[in-house]
Motif scaffolding. Structure first.
Motif, short mmCIF file in Angstrom:
data_model
loop_
_atom_site.label_atom_id
_atom_site.label_comp_id
_atom_site.label_asym_id
_atom_site.label_seq_id
_atom_site.Cartn_x
_atom_site.Cartn_y
_atom_site.Cartn_z
N ASN A 45 27.53 114.81 53.59
CA ASN A 45 28.57 113.73 53.65
C ASN A 45 29.73 113.89 52.32
O ASN A 45 30.43 112.94 52.38
CB ASN A 45 28.11 112.30 53.62
N VAL B 297 32.60 111.38 59.48
CA VAL B 297 31.40 110.54 58.79
C VAL B 297 31.67 109.16 59.37
O VAL B 297 32.71 108.78 58.96
CB VAL B 297 31.43 110.86 57.36
N GLY C 137 24.92 111.98 55.66
CA GLY C 137 25.95 111.08 56.54
C GLY C 137 25.91 111.43 57.90
O GLY C 137 25.39 112.22 58.47
#
Length: 142
Positions: free
Chosen positions: A56, A19, A119
C-alpha cells in the motif's frame, strides 16, 4: 456473534490497480467499533474487476501489477471468442478470475488487522467502467 452488512459503490476508477482501503474502512467504521474479534469480508459484484491485498505504500507496485497482467493476459488474442464489449472485455474476465472477487481481513479490537504495508486493491480491468459495487460483511464477537 454479531453481523453487519452494507453495500457501497466506489467512484469510477481508470484501468489499473487502486488502493481502496480507506473507502472500505470509512464505510464500516461505526460497525467495526463493536467488534473485538472477527472478520470483514469484502465482495465485488462484477466479473471484470477484482480485489486483492498487497503493497500500500509504493505506487510503482500497482503500475508493475498492471504491466505484468497486461503482458500475461493480452488484448486481442486471436483465440478469444467473447469480444462483444471490446478488446479489453475477455482479458478483464480472466484477470478478475485469477485475482478473485473477495478478500477477508481480520478485525481486532475494532480495527482492521492488516500488515503495516498492506492495502486492499481494486483491480479495474476495463478501459471504461462505472462505479463498482462492493458488499461489506462484518461478523464477530463484541
Amino acid at each position: 456473534m454479531k453481523f453487519y452488512q452494507k453495500e457501497i459503490t466506489l467512484k469510477s476508477y481508470p484501468r489499473g490497480f487502486h488502493v481502496i482501503t480507506e473507502q472500505i474502512t470509512a464505510a464500516v467504521a461505526s460497525d467495526l467499533s463493536f467488534i473485538t474479534i472477527g472478520m470483514l469480508h469484502v465482495f465485488i459484484k462484477h466479473t471484470s474487476a477484482s480485489l486483492t491485498i498487497n503493497e500500500n505504500a509504493d505506487p510503482t507496485v500497482r503500475v508493475d501489477f498492471e504491466r505484468h497482467f497486461n503482458t500475461m493476459i493480452p488484448e486481442n488474442a486471436p483465440y478469444y471468442q467473447h469480444n462483444y464489449e471490446g478488446s479489453d472485455d475477455m482479458p478483464a474476465h480472466i484477470k478478475a478470475s485469477l485475482l478473485g472477487n473477495s478478500v477477508q481481513i481480520p478485525i481486532t479490537n475494532g480495527k482492521l488487522n492488516l500488515g503495516i504495508w498492506q492495502g486492499v486493491y481494486l483491480g479495474e480491468h476495463r478501459n471504461k467502467a462505472s462505479g463498482r459495487k462492493l458488499v461489506l460483511t462484518i461478523f464477530g464477537e463484541s
